[in-house]
Write an enzyme that holds these catalytic residues in place. Sequence first.
Site, PDB file in Angstrom:
ATOM      1  N   ASP A 127      52.423  41.459  45.637  1.00 27.46           N
ATOM      2  CA  ASP A 127      52.579  41.534  44.181  1.00 27.46           C
ATOM      3  C   ASP A 127      54.028  41.657  43.743  1.00 27.46           C
ATOM      4  O   ASP A 127      54.320  41.512  42.550  1.00 27.46           O
ATOM      5  CB  ASP A 127      51.781  42.711  43.622  1.00 27.46           C
ATOM      6  CG  ASP A 127      50.286  42.518  43.741  1.00 27.46           C
ATOM      7  OD1 ASP A 127      49.837  41.367  43.593  1.00 27.46           O
ATOM      8  OD2 ASP A 127      49.560  43.499  43.991  1.00 27.46           O
ATOM      9  N   ARG A 162      38.536  17.914  33.251  1.00 30.74           N
ATOM     10  CA  ARG A 162      38.061  19.275  33.019  1.00 30.74           C
ATOM     11  C   ARG A 162      39.226  20.264  33.080  1.00 30.74           C
ATOM     12  O   ARG A 162      40.281  19.978  33.643  1.00 30.74           O
ATOM     13  CB  ARG A 162      36.999  19.674  34.048  1.00 30.74           C
ATOM     14  CG  ARG A 162      37.466  19.640  35.496  1.00 30.74           C
ATOM     15  CD  ARG A 162      36.471  20.325  36.439  1.00 30.74           C
ATOM     16  NE  ARG A 162      35.179  19.698  36.463  1.00 30.74           N
ATOM     17  CZ  ARG A 162      34.613  19.158  37.555  1.00 30.74           C
ATOM     18  NH1 ARG A 162      35.289  19.130  38.706  1.00 30.74           N
ATOM     19  NH2 ARG A 162      33.407  18.662  37.499  1.00 30.74           N
ATOM     20  N   ARG A 171      47.417  43.039  39.737  1.00 35.13           N
ATOM     21  CA  ARG A 171      46.694  44.059  38.967  1.00 35.13           C
ATOM     22  C   ARG A 171      47.461  44.479  37.722  1.00 35.13           C
ATOM     23  O   ARG A 171      46.935  44.455  36.610  1.00 35.13           O
ATOM     24  CB  ARG A 171      46.432  45.268  39.865  1.00 35.13           C
ATOM     25  CG  ARG A 171      45.776  46.456  39.157  1.00 35.13           C
ATOM     26  CD  ARG A 171      45.623  47.615  40.109  1.00 35.13           C
ATOM     27  NE  ARG A 171      44.722  47.278  41.203  1.00 35.13           N
ATOM     28  CZ  ARG A 171      43.400  47.392  41.132  1.00 35.13           C
ATOM     29  NH1 ARG A 171      42.829  47.840  40.029  1.00 35.13           N
ATOM     30  NH2 ARG A 171      42.655  47.072  42.156  1.00 35.13           N
ATOM     31  N   ARG A 265      36.149  24.963  34.895  1.00 38.01           N
ATOM     32  CA  ARG A 265      35.756  25.567  36.171  1.00 38.01           C
ATOM     33  C   ARG A 265      36.793  26.604  36.585  1.00 38.01           C
ATOM     34  O   ARG A 265      37.954  26.547  36.160  1.00 38.01           O
ATOM     35  CB  ARG A 265      35.637  24.502  37.254  1.00 38.01           C
ATOM     36  CG  ARG A 265      34.559  23.450  37.006  1.00 38.01           C
ATOM     37  CD  ARG A 265      33.161  24.021  37.194  1.00 38.01           C
ATOM     38  NE  ARG A 265      32.159  22.979  37.039  1.00 38.01           N
ATOM     39  CZ  ARG A 265      31.718  22.192  38.017  1.00 38.01           C
ATOM     40  NH1 ARG A 265      32.224  22.302  39.224  1.00 38.01           N
ATOM     41  NH2 ARG A 265      30.781  21.293  37.788  1.00 38.01           N
ATOM     42  N   ILE A 272      42.820  34.563  50.109  1.00 38.74           N
ATOM     43  CA  ILE A 272      43.554  33.433  50.684  1.00 38.74           C
ATOM     44  C   ILE A 272      45.054  33.660  50.532  1.00 38.74           C
ATOM     45  O   ILE A 272      45.857  33.284  51.390  1.00 38.74           O
ATOM     46  CB  ILE A 272      43.136  32.120  50.000  1.00 38.74           C
ATOM     47  CG1 ILE A 272      41.690  31.770  50.377  1.00 38.74           C
ATOM     48  CG2 ILE A 272      44.074  30.976  50.374  1.00 38.74           C
ATOM     49  CD1 ILE A 272      41.150  30.577  49.636  1.00 38.74           C
ATOM     50  N   ARG A 274      46.632  36.364  50.836  1.00 38.97           N
ATOM     51  CA  ARG A 274      47.116  37.358  51.791  1.00 38.97           C
ATOM     52  C   ARG A 274      47.173  36.833  53.218  1.00 38.97           C
ATOM     53  O   ARG A 274      47.875  37.391  54.058  1.00 38.97           O
ATOM     54  CB  ARG A 274      46.185  38.580  51.797  1.00 38.97           C
ATOM     55  CG  ARG A 274      46.216  39.422  50.545  1.00 38.97           C
ATOM     56  CD  ARG A 274      45.524  40.747  50.825  1.00 38.97           C
ATOM     57  NE  ARG A 274      45.443  41.587  49.652  1.00 38.97           N
ATOM     58  CZ  ARG A 274      46.436  42.348  49.204  1.00 38.97           C
ATOM     59  NH1 ARG A 274      47.585  42.358  49.845  1.00 38.97           N
ATOM     60  NH2 ARG A 274      46.278  43.086  48.130  1.00 38.97           N
TER      61      ARG A 274
END
Length: 342
Positions: A127, A162, A171, A265, A272, A274
């Site tokens: 992060d 789309r 976070r 979508r 993935i 990490r």
Amino acid sequence: MRIGVLTGGGDCPGLNAVIRAVVRKGVATYGHEFVGFRDGWKGPLEGLSKPLGIAEVRGILPRGGTILGSSRTNPFKIDGGVERIKDNLAAQGVDALIAIGGEDTLGVATKLHELGVHVIGVPKTIDNDLGATDYTFGFDTAVNIAMEAIDRLHTTAESHHRTLVVEVMGRHAGWIALHAGLAGGANVILLPERQFDVEQVAGYVEKRFQHQYAPIVVVAEGAQPLDGQMVLHNQELDAFGHVRLGGIGQWLAEQLEAKTGKEARTVVLGHIQRGGTPTAFDRVLATRLGLHAIDAANEGDWGKMVAMQSTDIVRVPLAEATRELKTVPLERYAEAEVFFGS
């Protein structure tokens, strides 16, 4: 000196490179002995350890994850946890610890240092939200993984006309979303640092379709709409008081489809980001941090974290590094304002 090494919190590419650098220089240059504690703070808490010498770290530089294992164990949430750690360190003849982790792992290290445990910290988190360091290893790899996913999603989005919403980790800080979104050519980037107006995001999506292109929206898992309702996976808290996030991407895709009439979508990259082998940048950064960490331990400069500032590796107090999270300063990214959906 006998030194313990542990890796705590979420895993990331580059952890093994730090372990390797610490052990190789520590043994070859200083003659220290090492013990690896398993599964984060659970290791010294329960006396779970393994031998850690040059043979054990041979060949692990390109390997993702951590050979020591990890966990989100918080000894300060366990009755007598600190005393058990001190007793286990003494029983194994461990003089000091090198703790490799993010805000939670190094937060524990900071408290233990204040209670007399000899600790050196190494900053790790995909992060990139630890204070007092410009970059943490793992971040560059995570961004490149997310960028490659966005590159691939552009073509399938165009083929089917789309909207594709890409949910990435983050976070409280949107560094991955910002860097991966800009590098991948996303049309909207939504960060935890600023609440977003879903009506405005829908307007950007419709405008993109008017130009005969399909939009890509990158959203950090901690991003919130204007009503402030963060989407949670459940209400359970981990040992450090964090709820499990997840679902903002699906919620946003449903909102955009309803408001624009265009199919939307969701792709959740999740862990993935990490996994897998670290980039060259993260291998070099992790190695440099490990080399400087063992220097600090050899000098007895306890309570410090090694950090990258500009291109230099420096030492900063652990308390300074863990005082507050490093979030994205949006005022410094005025040139990218058009992407932030506000």
